[in-house]
Scaffold this active site. Sequence first.
Site, short mmCIF file in Angstrom:
data_model
loop_
_atom_site.label_atom_id
_atom_site.label_comp_id
_atom_site.label_asym_id
_atom_site.label_seq_id
_atom_site.Cartn_x
_atom_site.Cartn_y
_atom_site.Cartn_z
N CYS A 12 -32.41 23.84 -29.77
CA CYS A 12 -33.29 23.69 -28.62
C CYS A 12 -33.21 24.98 -27.80
CB CYS A 12 -32.80 22.51 -27.77
SG CYS A 12 -31.11 22.80 -27.20
N HIS A 74 -23.11 22.99 -21.82
CA HIS A 74 -22.96 21.65 -21.24
C HIS A 74 -22.65 21.67 -19.75
CE1 HIS A 74 -21.84 21.23 -25.56
NE2 HIS A 74 -22.81 20.35 -25.45
N HIS A 124 -17.51 13.27 -22.40
CA HIS A 124 -18.31 14.40 -22.89
C HIS A 124 -18.23 15.56 -21.88
CE1 HIS A 124 -21.89 16.72 -24.06
NE2 HIS A 124 -21.76 16.16 -25.25
N GLU A 126 -20.43 17.51 -20.78
CA GLU A 126 -21.52 17.48 -19.78
C GLU A 126 -21.20 16.48 -18.67
OE1 GLU A 126 -25.54 16.89 -21.31
OE2 GLU A 126 -26.16 16.15 -19.35
#
Length: 312
Positions: A12, A74, A124, A126
């Site tokens: 991405c 992240h 995670h 993020e």
Amino acid sequence: MKVLLANPRGFCAGVEMAVEVVDKVLELRGPPIFVFHEIVHNRHVVEDFQRRGVTFINNISEAPPNSIVIYSAHGISPAIRLQSKQRNLTEIDATCPLVTKVHLEVLRFAKQGYTIFFIGHANHDEALGTVGEAPHNIIVIESPEAVPHLSVPDETKVAYVTQTTLSVSEAQRTIEALKARFPHIKAPPKEDICYATTNRQKAVAVLSPEVDLVLVIGSKNSSNSQRLVDTAREAGKRAHLIDDTRELDPKWLQNTNGILVTAGASAPEHLVNQLLDRLKTEFHAEIETRTLVDEGVSFALPQSLKTLSVVS
Ligand code: SF4
């Protein structure tokens, strides 16, 4: 054997940008360079940078004073930035702008006195970064089942945000449960699950009915790659997440006429090509690319990198 190749798939805009940042810093300064957390969650990307002299760290104290530290796609919490400043590190921030957007939403809601529900995976990278923006105002919710057990100081002053790489359908179930429990809940101004996550899941959902098996290239710790497997399984298909073609088990292909191949947002395209080459040579696959969305998204390199270029 028919093989459908999903498009969009793979890198991405946020991953493209983060990988380019590390490339450029290596080019400008050379090792030693430190990256806080995996730059993106892909084993091949990380190992390639390690071979080129990049050190991945999970604690800022591992970077010697005055060295260069790059923050991963992240994102990070303000506490990490503070630790870096205390060690006089040169900080290069490769956080994806779509993650930064969620951080800013959290800051705004917190400033207005809201209790914020962060829908995501607690451990995670993020989540750790986003929750760190307002740790006393945020409650992490991993599934709709958690909603009945929530307790907040003021039920009329609640808001939610989400991790960018969730399953769209699973997140929607959690949001519906929150809305039922807290009718006044504030939504983020714009969807937090990013365009890349959404498009890759949509491609799997649309194309899965045409095949028997779905193969996703990506690493086990990649949230958006895992969600592609979930999407395929929700569609009732067999699905496997593989780091590269060596993990393909020929047994999976027995009694299989159609395969969908895709890749998570952090998986490099050469790994997809290696898998397709193997499917062609060993299993006589005929490849057909199916394009659902033309993304055409790119992000500018961070200002901190431009500053580094000027002083180098
Ligand atoms: Fe950004 Fe989405 Fe890519 Fe994550 S998956 S780096 S949020 S574009």
